[in-house]
Design an enzyme around this catalytic site. Sequence first.
Site, PDB file in Angstrom:
ATOM      1  N   GLN A  19     -32.344 -13.853  -7.393  1.00 27.93           N
ATOM      2  CA  GLN A  19     -32.421 -12.398  -7.453  1.00 27.93           C
ATOM      3  C   GLN A  19     -31.519 -11.706  -6.420  1.00 27.93           C
ATOM      4  OE1 GLN A  19     -36.485 -10.793  -7.220  1.00 27.93           O
ATOM      5  NE2 GLN A  19     -36.329 -10.419  -9.412  1.00 27.93           N
ATOM      6  N   GLU A  21      -2.854   8.319  -0.337  1.00 29.39           N
ATOM      7  CA  GLU A  21      -3.096   9.570  -1.082  1.00 29.39           C
ATOM      8  C   GLU A  21      -4.332  10.306  -0.556  1.00 29.39           C
ATOM      9  OE1 GLU A  21      -1.891   9.864  -5.009  1.00 29.39           O
ATOM     10  OE2 GLU A  21      -0.654   8.053  -4.924  1.00 29.39           O
ATOM     11  N   ALA A  70       7.941  11.194  -1.160  1.00 30.46           N
ATOM     12  CA  ALA A  70       8.121  11.125   0.292  1.00 30.46           C
ATOM     13  C   ALA A  70       7.517  12.343   0.983  1.00 30.46           C
ATOM     14  CB  ALA A  70       9.607  10.990   0.624  1.00 30.46           C
ATOM     15  N   LEU A  71       6.230  12.209   1.312  1.00 31.11           N
ATOM     16  CA  LEU A  71       5.524  13.280   2.022  1.00 31.11           C
ATOM     17  C   LEU A  71       5.192  12.827   3.454  1.00 31.11           C
ATOM     18  CD1 LEU A  71       3.930  16.015   2.081  1.00 31.11           C
ATOM     19  CD2 LEU A  71       1.984  14.779   1.114  1.00 31.11           C
ATOM     20  N   GLU A 126       4.987  11.201   7.093  1.00 31.95           N
ATOM     21  CA  GLU A 126       5.955  10.952   8.167  1.00 31.95           C
ATOM     22  C   GLU A 126       5.244  10.187   9.282  1.00 31.95           C
ATOM     23  OE1 GLU A 126       7.504  14.711   9.410  1.00 31.95           O
ATOM     24  OE2 GLU A 126       8.499  15.075   7.478  1.00 31.95           O
ATOM     25  N   PRO A 127       6.016   9.637  10.214  1.00 27.85           N
ATOM     26  CA  PRO A 127       5.361   8.894  11.309  1.00 27.85           C
ATOM     27  C   PRO A 127       4.267   9.718  11.997  1.00 27.85           C
ATOM     28  CG  PRO A 127       7.718   8.540  11.374  1.00 27.85           C
ATOM     29  CD  PRO A 127       7.484   9.549  10.295  1.00 27.85           C
TER      30      PRO A 127
END
Lengths: 377, 381
Positions: free
Chosen positions: B279, B363, B124-125, B127-128
């Site tokens: 091709q 991430e 949990a990093l 935030e809104p």
Amino acid sequence: MEIAFTSEQNEILQWAKRFAEEVVAPEVLRNQSEKISDSLLKRLSDEKFMVLLVPEAEGGSGLDALSFSLVITELAKVCSSTSITVAVTNMIADVLVKCATKAQKEMFLSQLVDGRSWTASFCLTENSSGSDAGSLKTRAEKTGNHYRLNGEKIYVTNGRWSNFFLVMARTGEAGSKGISAFLVDRNQKGVSIGKEEDKMGLTASSTVQMSFEDVEVAEDRVLLSPGEGFKVAMQALDGGRISVASQALGTALSALAAGISYAKEREQFGKPIAEFQAIQWKLANAATELAASEMLIRRAAWMKSQGQNITREASMAKLFSTEAAIRVCNEMIQVFGGYGYIKEYPVERYYRDVRVTALYEGTSEIQRVVISRELLK
Amino acid sequence: MEFLFTDEQLAVQKMAKDFAESKVKPLAAELDRDSRFPAELIEEMSALNLLGMCVPEEFGGAGMDMVAYVLALEEISKVCASTGVIMSVNNSLACEPIKTFGTQAQKEKYLTVLARGERLGCYALTEPNAGTDAANQQTRAEKKGDVYILNGTKQFITNGNEAEIAIVYASTNPAAKSKGISAFIVESNWRGYRVAKKEKKLGIRGSSCVQLVFDNLEVPAENILNAENDGYKVALSTLEVGRIGIAAQAIGIGAAALECSLSYVKEREQFGQPIANFQALQFMLADMATRLEAARVLTYRAADLKGRGKRTPVESSQAKLFASEMCMYNAWASVQLHGGYGYVEEYLPERLFRDAKICEIYEGTSEVQRLLIARNLLRKV
């Protein structure tokens, strides 16, 4: 898996870097419009740069394919022309190590080892036979224990310096199965070196047209068996593709380094342009694509050194690295703005030098054909 | 430099592939359609040691190296990107920070259950109002005696609905910004911990993504990870591993896109012949395969270096950036190669295309990766 270089690979890297910076670089600054000097070619030959892949027992440097690719990249960082000259000579030397008889090695490979011939050349491409290499028209007709060679070749790298040539000619049926590989001396009657091409880039390297008119070649100058020429060519090109990729990488790494230092110095709107995200993005994209190129090249080279089939990997490395390198060199000109268009700044040359890498030793289109053929097998 | 996989790495890859093909693949379409979390797979993954792959055996993990982890994660993600991210979050974002920064007691208490898969973890990093600007943490942790009191809201927390252990970041000194952030190990059944909202997503619908709200949540001081105000370092180090995980997930999706396209073009006939003969399509396949391999070697590089204890700020970002953009391209190309069939649910590309997009966002967006790479380039030279 271990990504770090071995201490031996690090030593080779440092050796090549020192040579490139101390011996090659001053020459590049001096002779932008001339061919590589005889003194540099002699120096490259003396220090075994022309026989990097030849085993030490046979008089070469005895490098594996991965170390070889590191050397090509280091040379290209300083001078792409030198890099391609060295790469093509080594490609021929490597083919001789793998395909030549003892007598053929004594006659030809030894010339590269002891410096009687500074370079060697590969004669494959013709006016009407480029990507469709199997359609080449140069003919070799057998009479007694000789072949009589007739035809014309173009884009022969190193042509002005080489004492011998690996020539692909048709000995049999149409298509790739009717082709044989010949070792031809420069001073043989009927061999003539034609026009030196005036190129966009790699201006210090030699690219010539050649013609063969009733050149008599003894049958013991055929590499492998008659009809196996295409096999020789394809083997040479697998390694050659790694070289060209390594060369493109080197050129682009120098372009990126130049772009980074310029972006930090150049001020506009009151601050270095490196502080603008538009410029940062170009640098980040370049570094990422070059990192990917490097890893693709190293893996293909490592696989080659393990004796694995690298058709797919060599094509991927070449396709990706050369296209990335061209993008990077283009973007770095953009970072330099108008100065990038002026010969006084190095990126102008990088851009011209790097363009050919997506053309020779198989165009990007041919690499995609090779890769998709392997995928759909 | 050596590119050979070890026997152990190959064995793990095969094990993961067998599991993916036999157990995960049959569920993947349903998990996506019903947005259902695959609880039954978690038990099996735990039994196969897939949830704490790089954790030492003494703490309940598999004791594998990071390249083995990447190979396994690719195989799982190839059949189901949702299951892939569930695995990635538990391994990279929950186990890794405790493995790297935890005390012996924290490892015994939390790492062991996470690595065994007895409990699932989340991270949990975000935030809104703290996404890319992660240092702008509004969640507060105030020390009172031997506890910290946490208040705040966390956003887009993968695995948040099922996780019983969370790595939570909060500001212990707002004025100090990134140097005032601390990391905590938090249990979801503590009073004041609430799952507030479950997001409905474009893709990876089999994994949960929730909002967490902390209302006077009491966290024992012994649950602080690394020192007080030293949490941002935990975040950056953890993301270096997390990004390798997402790169592996992206490679899985990209590989699936190539594989389904290869078989489709051989079967599908137009103008009286398989479309594989054209091709234009061959070149698209060649580009997909080349980019896929480039992503793989970049990711192996990052994983090998990280697994040997090196810091990989650039390598992880380059792997993640390149792999996620490759993944988006390959997914796009697979839809294109399937034509109208690529647009309908019955065919795989439709799901791949939706799943792929997230790799460029979580991430660290592609923009953040470029920022980090550029910053490093400009510092070095």
